[in-house]
Design an enzyme around this catalytic site. Structure first.
Site, PDB file in Angstrom:
ATOM      1  N   LYS A  17      -3.750  74.980 -27.196  1.00 20.53           N
ATOM      2  CA  LYS A  17      -5.152  75.431 -27.283  1.00 20.53           C
ATOM      3  C   LYS A  17      -5.675  75.737 -25.889  1.00 20.53           C
ATOM      4  O   LYS A  17      -5.154  75.259 -24.878  1.00 20.53           O
ATOM      5  CB  LYS A  17      -6.059  74.389 -27.941  1.00 20.53           C
ATOM      6  CG  LYS A  17      -6.135  73.007 -27.253  1.00 20.53           C
ATOM      7  CD  LYS A  17      -7.150  72.864 -26.144  1.00 20.53           C
ATOM      8  CE  LYS A  17      -7.238  71.426 -25.618  1.00 20.53           C
ATOM      9  NZ  LYS A  17      -7.891  71.290 -24.317  1.00 20.53           N
ATOM     10  N   VAL A 112       3.019  69.170 -20.720  1.00 21.88           N
ATOM     11  CA  VAL A 112       2.391  67.904 -21.106  1.00 21.88           C
ATOM     12  C   VAL A 112       1.294  67.531 -20.105  1.00 21.88           C
ATOM     13  O   VAL A 112       1.396  67.847 -18.921  1.00 21.88           O
ATOM     14  CB  VAL A 112       3.490  66.807 -21.144  1.00 21.88           C
ATOM     15  CG1 VAL A 112       2.903  65.445 -21.441  1.00 21.88           C
ATOM     16  CG2 VAL A 112       4.534  67.176 -22.183  1.00 21.88           C
ATOM     17  N   GLY A 115      -4.023  69.890 -20.314  1.00 22.02           N
ATOM     18  CA  GLY A 115      -5.278  70.456 -20.818  1.00 22.02           C
ATOM     19  C   GLY A 115      -5.044  71.491 -21.897  1.00 22.02           C
ATOM     20  O   GLY A 115      -5.946  72.232 -22.281  1.00 22.02           O
ATOM     21  N   ASP A 153      -8.775  65.883 -29.918  1.00 19.69           N
ATOM     22  CA  ASP A 153      -8.449  67.297 -30.188  1.00 19.69           C
ATOM     23  C   ASP A 153      -7.726  67.505 -31.520  1.00 19.69           C
ATOM     24  O   ASP A 153      -7.535  68.648 -31.948  1.00 19.69           O
ATOM     25  CB  ASP A 153      -7.551  67.866 -29.076  1.00 19.69           C
ATOM     26  CG  ASP A 153      -8.302  68.063 -27.772  1.00 19.69           C
ATOM     27  OD1 ASP A 153      -9.546  68.128 -27.803  1.00 19.69           O
ATOM     28  OD2 ASP A 153      -7.643  68.151 -26.718  1.00 19.69           O
TER      29      ASP A 153
HETATM   30  O1  C5P Z   1      -9.170  61.275 -27.601  1.00 14.34           O
HETATM   31  P1  C5P Z   1      -8.202  61.469 -26.495  1.00 14.34           P
HETATM   32  O2  C5P Z   1      -7.032  60.507 -26.594  1.00 14.34           O
HETATM   33  O3  C5P Z   1      -7.772  62.844 -26.293  1.00 14.34           O
HETATM   34  O4  C5P Z   1      -8.992  61.076 -25.187  1.00 14.34           O
HETATM   35  C1  C5P Z   1      -8.414  60.533 -24.035  1.00 14.34           C
HETATM   36  C2  C5P Z   1      -9.515  59.843 -23.264  1.00 14.34           C
HETATM   37  O5  C5P Z   1     -10.435  60.795 -22.741  1.00 14.34           O
HETATM   38  C3  C5P Z   1     -10.356  58.919 -24.114  1.00 14.34           C
HETATM   39  O6  C5P Z   1      -9.797  57.636 -24.168  1.00 14.34           O
HETATM   40  C4  C5P Z   1     -11.675  58.922 -23.382  1.00 14.34           C
HETATM   41  O7  C5P Z   1     -11.607  58.047 -22.288  1.00 14.34           O
HETATM   42  C5  C5P Z   1     -11.770  60.326 -22.827  1.00 14.34           C
HETATM   43  N1  C5P Z   1     -12.563  61.209 -23.691  1.00 14.34           N
HETATM   44  C6  C5P Z   1     -13.933  61.140 -23.642  1.00 14.34           C
HETATM   45  N2  C5P Z   1     -14.680  61.962 -24.461  1.00 14.34           N
HETATM   46  C7  C5P Z   1     -14.078  62.844 -25.283  1.00 14.34           C
HETATM   47  C8  C5P Z   1     -12.675  62.930 -25.317  1.00 14.34           C
HETATM   48  C9  C5P Z   1     -11.946  62.107 -24.512  1.00 14.34           C
HETATM   49  O8  C5P Z   1     -14.504  60.359 -22.900  1.00 14.34           O
HETATM   50  N3  C5P Z   1     -14.826  63.640 -26.042  1.00 14.34           N
END
Ligand code: C5P
Length: 408
Positions: A17, A112, A115, A153
């Site tokens: 993405k 990996v 982003g 995501d």
């Molecule tokens: O949800 P994901 O594992 O992708 O997120 C990794 C980290 O990024 C989360 O643990 C959080 O600290 C941060 N995050 C956030 N707000 C979001 C998505 C991610 O603070 N909307």
């Protein structure tokens, strides 16, 4: 879950993405950040093959080929399968046997910690592939909550189309399919960036002042709802380079990224944007040929040492396309055989999509249907039933070396 499913290989394409925009709109009570982001899938992607494991298996297994990634049990693919199994157990109480163990093969083409959402896309694909291999379905709410539990995501990838994403990522409003081609140059410095670390830096004050990213994101969302044409994106390219609130935090987390971005902008002579928490940088092009030309220019700049290397070596460079677009003047529900190769936004891969198997997309309005996923909505058309031991080829539409493959 019948015994004959042991011969089933379920193949799913897991796209990367791009965040066209990413505005952080606040901090939530659960510690996550609230977002307003326009996200689009790309034709660059991983391929996930799932089959029922042999009778000697004692756990779900994962083999990875292509780019390196951990194959430890906490890999999102295995967590997704475990979560899907749990959900099936809850929703199919009367089934005789628990869902069988699965053997999975992940062909990794998305860098990996870049982003580009590779891990989350693999997770969404794994849920769908596991359910396909077991021959079961889950209610939409169970699918959504499983997706959200795996990562912010994952709900976007479960929707499987361009979308306005809000909340921490769980609210996904599908956008109309893009009418026409949008090509993208991706440049990912070989310096993995932790999303959590970038959000921490953001929370610690490494952020832009004002609400420019949100303004651009909301404006673009309105434009894309009303006029899903490449022109809209190309005209706003300069704005998109400024429409990511995580840039200062990413630059702080990845030393050298600011200089790298500035030099890349000079080499390309066009706005350079950041996807998600970085470090992937991207630029828009009207055609795939132009994006490929830009990829060649970047590779030459690496050879000439004009572009400074940061991290562990040479960046990943690929020309790719926004996925799920439709060709101008052709109805969205045109049969797959009518797809003029090389004319659709999905490009040369359009005709190949259903053949290699794309994920089931559930709950999507007809307005965002497109050729590549049209058949998958009916379920079986996306699954290959092959003889035991047969390995389907990975779809991998784009590659760092060659760009999207031409259709034969
Ligand atoms: O949800 P994901 O594992 O992708 O997120 C990794 C980290 O990024 C989360 O643990 C959080 O600290 C941060 N995050 C956030 N707000 C979001 C998505 C991610 O603070 N909307």
């Amino acid at each position: 879950m019948s015994p004959e499913t042991t011969a089933v290989h379920v193949v799913r394409f897991a796209p990367a993405k791009l965040n066209l925009t990413l505005a952080v709109t606040g901090r939530r009570a659960d510690g996550f950040h609230a977002l307003h982001s326009i996200m689009v899938p790309l034709t660059l992607g991983d391929a996930l093959t799932v089959r029922i494991a042999g009778s000697n298996a004692t756990c779900d297994s994962l083999r990875v080929s292509g780019l390196p990634v951990t194959s430890e049990p906490d890999n999102l693919v295995l967590r997704a399968i475990a979560g899907a199994r749990e959900a099936v157990a809850i929703h199919h109480e009367r089934s005789e046997a628990p869902p069988a163990l699965l053997a999975t093969l992940l062909s990794k083409r998305i860098p990996v910690a870049a982003g580009l959402g590779g891990g989350s896309s693999d997770a969404a694909a794994a849920i769908d592939a596991a359910l396909g291999a077991w021959g079961v379905t889950l209610p939409a709410e169970a699918l959504s909550s499983l997706a959200a539990s795996l990562g912010s995501d994952v709900p976007f990838f479960q929707a499987g189309c361009g979308a306005v994403v809000t909340g921490r990522g769980e609210n996904v409003e599908p956008l109309p399919a893009m009418v026409g081609t949008v090509a993208i140059l991706l440049v990912t410095p070989r310096q993995p960036v932790s999303t959590a670390a970038v959000f921490r830096a953001y929370a610690n004050g490494y952020r832009p002042s004002g609400d420019r990213a949100l303004r651009i994101s909301e404006e673009l969302a309105t434009q894309m709802r009303n006029d899903p044409s490449p022109r809209v994106l190309l005209e706003r390219a300069r704005d998109l380079a400024l429409a990511n609130d995580l840039i200062p935090a990413a630059v702080t987390t990845a030393p050298g990224l600011a200089g790298f971005t500035a030099m890349l902008g000079r080499i390309l002579d066009r706005p350079v944007c950041q996807s998600g928490s970085g470090p992937t940088l991207w630029a828009l092009y009207a055609t795939l040929d132009e994006a490929r030309g830009a990829a060649r220019a970047v590779r030459q700049a690496i050879v000439d040492a004009t572009l400074p290397l940061i991290g562990d070596g040479e960046p990943f460079v690929a020309a790719t396309l926004l996925a799920g677009a439709v060709a101008p003047g052709v109805p969205e529900n045109a049969p797959a055989g009518d797809v003029p190769a090389g004319n659709a936004g999905y490009g040369p891969d359009a005709a190949r999509g259903p053949e290699v198997g794309h994920r089931l997309r559930t709950g999507r309005p007809a307005t965002v249907q497109n050729w590549t996923n049209r058949r998958s909505r009916s379920g079986d058309a996306t699954e290959k039933r092959l003889g035991p031991g047969t390995e389907p080829g990975g779809p991998g539409p784009d590659g760092p070396e060659s760009g999207p493959r031409e259709s034969s």
